[in-house]
Write a protein that holds these residues in place. Structure first.
Motif, short mmCIF file in Angstrom:
data_model
loop_
_atom_site.label_atom_id
_atom_site.label_comp_id
_atom_site.label_asym_id
_atom_site.label_seq_id
_atom_site.Cartn_x
_atom_site.Cartn_y
_atom_site.Cartn_z
N MET B 176 1.00 -1.07 0.08
CA MET B 176 0.18 0.05 0.12
C MET B 176 0.93 1.14 0.09
O MET B 176 2.01 1.32 0.69
CB MET B 176 -0.96 -0.06 1.37
CG MET B 176 -1.90 1.22 1.21
SD MET B 176 -3.23 0.73 2.43
CE MET B 176 -4.54 1.63 1.72
N ARG B 177 0.47 2.20 -0.76
CA ARG B 177 1.28 3.56 -0.69
C ARG B 177 0.38 4.48 -0.15
O ARG B 177 -0.44 4.89 -0.69
CB ARG B 177 1.76 3.70 -2.24
CG ARG B 177 2.58 2.52 -2.90
CD ARG B 177 3.07 3.03 -4.13
NE ARG B 177 1.86 2.89 -5.24
CZ ARG B 177 2.04 3.05 -6.52
NH1 ARG B 177 3.01 2.85 -6.91
NH2 ARG B 177 0.75 2.60 -7.14
N LEU B 178 1.07 5.21 0.83
CA LEU B 178 0.39 6.19 1.67
C LEU B 178 1.03 7.56 1.36
O LEU B 178 1.99 7.54 1.32
CB LEU B 178 0.69 6.13 3.29
CG LEU B 178 0.40 4.59 3.54
CD1 LEU B 178 0.87 4.35 5.04
CD2 LEU B 178 -1.18 4.30 3.36
N ALA B 187 0.31 8.91 -4.44
CA ALA B 187 0.82 8.12 -4.06
C ALA B 187 2.06 7.46 -4.62
O ALA B 187 2.11 6.26 -4.82
CB ALA B 187 -0.31 7.21 -3.63
N ASN B 188 2.99 8.40 -5.19
CA ASN B 188 4.01 7.55 -5.82
C ASN B 188 5.25 7.66 -5.00
O ASN B 188 5.65 8.74 -4.56
CB ASN B 188 4.13 8.45 -7.06
CG ASN B 188 3.13 8.13 -8.12
OD1 ASN B 188 2.04 9.14 -8.19
ND2 ASN B 188 3.28 7.35 -9.07
N LEU B 189 5.97 6.42 -4.88
CA LEU B 189 7.12 6.15 -3.91
C LEU B 189 8.05 7.41 -4.10
O LEU B 189 8.66 7.82 -3.19
CB LEU B 189 7.49 4.64 -4.15
CG LEU B 189 6.63 3.79 -3.32
CD1 LEU B 189 7.31 2.51 -3.35
CD2 LEU B 189 6.21 4.24 -1.95
N THR B 254 -0.81 -3.78 -10.87
CA THR B 254 -2.24 -3.22 -10.71
C THR B 254 -2.19 -2.14 -9.66
O THR B 254 -1.78 -2.32 -8.69
CB THR B 254 -3.28 -4.04 -10.48
OG1 THR B 254 -3.10 -4.76 -9.27
CG2 THR B 254 -3.31 -5.22 -11.83
N ASP B 255 -2.57 -0.97 -9.96
CA ASP B 255 -2.84 0.27 -9.10
C ASP B 255 -4.34 0.34 -8.50
O ASP B 255 -5.14 0.65 -9.35
CB ASP B 255 -2.24 1.64 -9.42
CG ASP B 255 -0.76 1.42 -9.31
OD1 ASP B 255 -0.40 0.27 -9.09
OD2 ASP B 255 -0.08 2.37 -10.00
N ILE B 256 -4.76 -0.17 -7.21
CA ILE B 256 -6.21 -0.06 -6.89
C ILE B 256 -6.28 0.81 -5.67
O ILE B 256 -5.56 1.14 -4.86
CB ILE B 256 -6.66 -1.34 -6.55
CG1 ILE B 256 -6.57 -2.33 -7.53
CG2 ILE B 256 -8.12 -1.58 -5.88
CD1 ILE B 256 -6.73 -3.98 -7.40
N LEU B 267 -7.11 2.00 -10.85
CA LEU B 267 -6.82 3.42 -11.07
C LEU B 267 -5.89 3.35 -12.39
O LEU B 267 -6.02 3.94 -12.99
CB LEU B 267 -5.85 3.95 -9.92
CG LEU B 267 -5.42 5.40 -9.99
CD1 LEU B 267 -6.94 6.12 -9.81
CD2 LEU B 267 -4.98 5.80 -8.56
N GLU B 268 -5.01 2.41 -12.39
CA GLU B 268 -4.09 2.22 -13.44
C GLU B 268 -3.55 0.80 -13.54
O GLU B 268 -3.31 0.17 -12.52
CB GLU B 268 -3.03 3.54 -13.66
CG GLU B 268 -1.93 3.22 -12.71
CD GLU B 268 -0.74 3.94 -13.28
OE1 GLU B 268 -0.63 4.28 -14.22
OE2 GLU B 268 0.14 4.55 -12.11
N LEU B 269 -2.95 0.46 -14.74
CA LEU B 269 -2.17 -0.70 -14.85
C LEU B 269 -0.93 -0.23 -15.40
O LEU B 269 -0.50 0.48 -16.15
CB LEU B 269 -2.68 -1.65 -15.90
CG LEU B 269 -4.21 -2.33 -15.50
CD1 LEU B 269 -4.93 -2.95 -16.52
CD2 LEU B 269 -4.13 -3.17 -14.36
MG LIG Z 1 0.44 5.12 -10.40
#
Ligand SMILES: [Mg+2]
Ligand SMILES: Nc1ncnc2c1ncn2[C@@H]1O[C@H](COP(=O)(O)OP(=O)(O)O)[C@@H](O)[C@H]1O
Lengths: 504, 324
Positions: B176-178, B187-189, B254-256, B267-269
């Motif tokens: 999970m990206r917070l 939420a991009n690392l 997969t980004d959910i 959200l995106e693949l």
């Molecule tokens: Mg993304």
């Protein structure tokens, strides 16, 4: 699960490496091209290209050609000229003569000569030419007499006299009369000096030499002053900023015209040159590889002008290999994958220090101006175009500035690929906005480091010697690149990135 | 030498490197011709929609510079929305607006933007500034996702998203990206979001990192991260697993996101998912991927529900150490 390519790949790599090695060895053994740079002699291939417009009638072109001289031995020569008869006139004043019954329109003639750098020449000197006293018009007459007197009084013989004269004409705050002469004889200085020397009964004439620098194209001859004293003569360079280190070949030694065209007009002559290392054996035995066999497929069968271009092109694979190593094995981040190679090529013209300083200066200024442009909400294409113009302006400014400050090195900044610089600035400024200055430093530094390493590899004489003389090296490079492409191990940067796993 | 790790140590942890990911997984499992499907968010939306995989509702798209002037009409009546380049990546060019104040738009961080700021962003998107290779692009405007209140103290100024790596239809690893203040609501690392590795069996937190360093608390709220648990975990993994059938891509990120009202949304693949997920999980991908490499055709053709169940049993917290 094994894919077919898992097996095909080592085969391909081995094949490429084998072909490459075989080609290299073949050229080495059969054509005696030395593998190691150094056990060789330097041979210069020079090509004169004459262009003129023929009037429609008979044409006779006479060109001076170089004779044996103290630093060079003539190895072999040839001319190319469809439809023309060609004669080499030997003797004290060697010339090449092309003749044709009728020709019209643009004409091109080629003369090619290989000369060997050597210093074992013991030929006799040319006798001094007859002294012709020029007659001077008046404002100049007094000026000439003044310089002459000054130079004469401060010298002991003909040679020091000539040196004094040249010094006087090149000094920066010259007195009134020198400036007068400089203005009136602008562009004909060597002739003026020869005339002044003749006036003082010193035998002197203008001769023409070619400054030899590897890979130069469309070069002109340099006028030089030749002065006699008794049976001896000496050559003097007249311009104030001569590249003294460059070897100088005398193309015309007696004061005769270099090119004489009868039946044509708008004639001009340009020179291309390239340096090769040949083993003593093949250089001296006139072992010309006219390359009929396909195995001896080498670019040396091309005209010198094209060869000179290829010399750089054949180095690009080396740059590409460096990029592959740095990206695949090291994991360096750069802005634009192969842009650093283009910068490395530019650095070869400017020298590394100047190149890097110039690059940093231009990009820094560009980023500054680009940050203003970004506030104008321009469309992308217009913005890049504006940045290109800006880059050109910055480069012009730096050139003028460095010239004014006496740093002629700075002029070389003109060799930078401007459109690519503009793109680099655009990318970096976006990067700055998106990820901050740190990332710009990382990628900019990565690009510079890559460019510097690629430059280091490409300007290495051993590398240049190998890539230019051995086509097989290209196969070896491709083999290595393919091998790198299949490398699935870790990158050096990942050993850093995942270092946190050490504590687990 | 404390700043480097020996390659053999890294191997023993089963860490997947970029070179191997590119040549062994992306090149082998992702046919080139399918890339445009995931590199273009608009196409992704259209592809997954018929399969019943929900995505954030579109407000509209801007495809021509001439339409940029009409942006304010398009946004009429929408208090919160996100503008993003269809072919963008890494959060570039994305503006998330959470509310309005008069003529001004308020970003998640509280920063204010004017309509001309938005127009400039859209205009840059159309010119291809954020797209791969600088090709002309389309701007997508979609409805704002409202973070599930259960995540309130885990994320600031933005919705957290859940990245699941799916290999040949099997979910293999998740994090999970917070969003943090540093990551500006996205939420991009690499922009400073916190990555939390998740237990495949339960959806509970395993380990957390920010900028590659282990963290135990959210840097802005101080919330303890080991208390994080993703609701509806099995349904979420099922959604991720089904993206394989829909796209045909065998190595997929997969980004959910989980919306307050609508639940999980895709959200995106991503056809080239990053490797940081391994740091967040404190575990390497290789042993798990090898397991998938060796599956028989029968196992591979299992339905999505079965695949998720198998994955959870293989890769869940009571994971047996697989020899690499
Ligand atoms: Mg993304
Ligand atoms: N509709 C939305 N509502 C709220 N936040 C969003 C929305 N779309 C994207 N975001 C935020 O932006 C981040 C990046 O968006 P994403 O679609 O994954 O683009 P990218 O490919 O650039 O990563 C997401 O992780 C999320 O935090």
């Amino acid at each position: 699960m094994r894919r077919p390519s898992d097996l095909a790949l080592p085969g391909l790599v081995t094949l490429l490496l084998l072909i490459g090695t075989a080609l290299v060895l073949h050229r080495h053994w059969v054509y005696e091209v030395p593998l190691i740079y150094g056990e060789t002699q330097t041979v210069w291939s020079l090509e004169a290209r004459i262009e003129f417009t023929a009037d429609g009638g008979p044409v006779k072109v006479s060109m001076a050609r170089p004779a044996e001289q103290s630093d060079f031995t003539i190895l072999r020569q040839s001319g190319a000229s469809p439809g023309y008869g060609l004669n080499f006139i030997e003797g004290a004043d060697p010339r090449a003569e092309w003749t044709v019954r009728a020709a019209s329109g643009a004409q091109e003639l080629y003369y090619q000569v290989d000369v060997l750098e050597s210093d074992n020449w013991s030929g006799n000197n040319f006798p001094a030419p007859k002294i012709v006293s020029p007659d001077w018009q008046d404002p100049y007459r007094t000026a000439v007499l003044t310089v002459l007197e000054g130079a004469y009084n401060t010298s002991s013989d003909n040679f020091s006299f000539a040196r004094e004269l040249i010094k006087r004409f090149n000094q920066t705050d010259a007195p009134q009369h020198i400036r007068l002469l400089r203005r009136a004889f602008n562009g004909r200085m060597p002739n003026l000096m020869a005339d002044i020397l003749n006036e003082a009964q010193v035998p002197a004439t203008v001769v023409y030499g070619l400054e030899l620098e590897d890979g130069r194209r469309r070069q002109l001859l340099t006028p030089l002053l030749r002065v006699w004293q008794g049976g001896k003569s000496q050559i003097f360079r007249v311009s104030d900023s001569p590249d003294e280190e460059l070897p100088l070949l005398l193309w015309e030694q007696r004061g005769a015209p270099v090119l004489d065209v009868i039946g044509g007009r708008d004639s001009r002559i340009r020179f291309s040159m390239i340096r090769r290392e040949e083993s003593t054996y093949s250089a001296l035995t006139e072992h010309t590889d006219t390359g009929q066999s396909l195995l001896n497929f080498s670019i040396h069968s091309l005209p010198v002008e094209e060869q000179a271009m290829f010399k750089t092109i054949l180095l690009l694979p080396v740059g590409a290999l460096v990029v592959c190593i740095l990206r695949i094995l090291v994991g360096l981040r750069t802005s634009g994958t192969f842009m650093p190679v283009l910068f490395a090529v530019a650095f070869m013209q400017t020298s590394l220090g100047t190149g890097i300083v110039g690059f940093v200066l231009v990009v820094a200024c560009g980023l500054f101006i680009r940050s203003y442009l970004s506030r104008l909400n321009l469309l992308l294409v217009a913005r890049i175009s504006a940045v290109i113009v800006t880059v050109i302006a910055i480069i012009s400014l730096f050139s003028v500035l460095s010239y004014k400050l006496g740093m002629t090195e700075g002029l070389k900044i003109m060799f930078f690929p401007m459109v690519i610089l503009a793109w680099t600035i655009e990318r970096m400024s976006i990067l700055w906005e998106e990820e901050g200055g740190k990332e710009v430093l990382i990628q900019g530094g990565g690009s510079l480091l890559t460019a510097a390493l690629a430059y280091w590899a490409m300007q290495n004489p051993v590398v240049q010697h190998l890539t230019f003389n051995f086509m097989g090296v290209q196969f070896i490079i491709v083999g290595l690149i393919v091998m790198l492409g299949a490398y699935a191990g870790y990158r050096l940067s990942e050993l850093r990135r995942f270092a946190s796993f050490r504590q687990r | 030498m404390s700043r480097f790790i020996a390659p053999w140590t890294l191997r023993s942890y089963g860490i997947l490197g970029i070179n191997r990911r590119n040549s062994r997984y992306i090149a082998r499992y992702n046919p080139r011709r399918l890339f445009p499907l995931v590199d273009n968010k608009l196409k992704t939306k259209l592809t997954v929609h018929p399969a019943g995989i929900p995505t954030p509702a579109p407000i509209g798209t801007v495809a021509e510079q001439s339409q940029v002037a009409g942006l304010s009409n398009l946004l009429e009546g929408h208090a919160g929305f996100a503008i993003k380049p269809s072919k963008g990546s890494g959060g570039k060019g994305i503006i998330v607006v959470t509310g309005r104040d008069g003529d001004e738009f308020i970003k998640a961080s509280g920063a204010r933007l004017t309509i001309s700021d938005l127009r400039r962003d859209v205009s840059n998107i159309l010119a291809g500034l954020y797209s791969l290779g600088g090709k002309p692009d389309v701007a997508i405007i979609e409805e704002l996702i409202h973070a599930d209140p259960r995540f309130d103290r885990f994320t600031v100024e933005g919705v957290p998203d859940i990245r699941v790596i799916v290999c040949r239809g099997f979910p293999v690893m998740a994090m999970m990206r917070l969003a943090t203040h540093a990551s500006d609501g996205k939420a991009n690392l690499h922009q400073g979001a916190v990555g939390v590795g998740l237990d495949m069996a339960t959806g509970r937190a395993l380990n957390a990192v920010q900028f590659g360093q282990t963290v135990t608390q959210h840097p802005d709220t101080g919330q303890r991260l080991d208390e994080l648990e993703v609701p509806d975990w099995d349904a979420l993994l099922l959604m991720a697993a089904r993206c394989y059938e829909v796209t045909g891509l065998g190595y997929l990120g997969t980004d959910i996101v989980i919306d307050r009202d609508k639940g999980p949304q895709l959200l995106e693949l991503n056809a080239r998912p990053g490797l940081a997920i391994q740091v967040a999980n404190g575990a390497g991908l290789l042993p798990r991927l090898r397991r998938i490499d060796d599956l028989s055709d029968a196992e591979l053709s299992a339905p999505a529900e079965e695949r998720v169940r198998l994955s959870q049993s293989w890769f869940g917290s009571v994971e047996q150490t697989v020899q690499s």
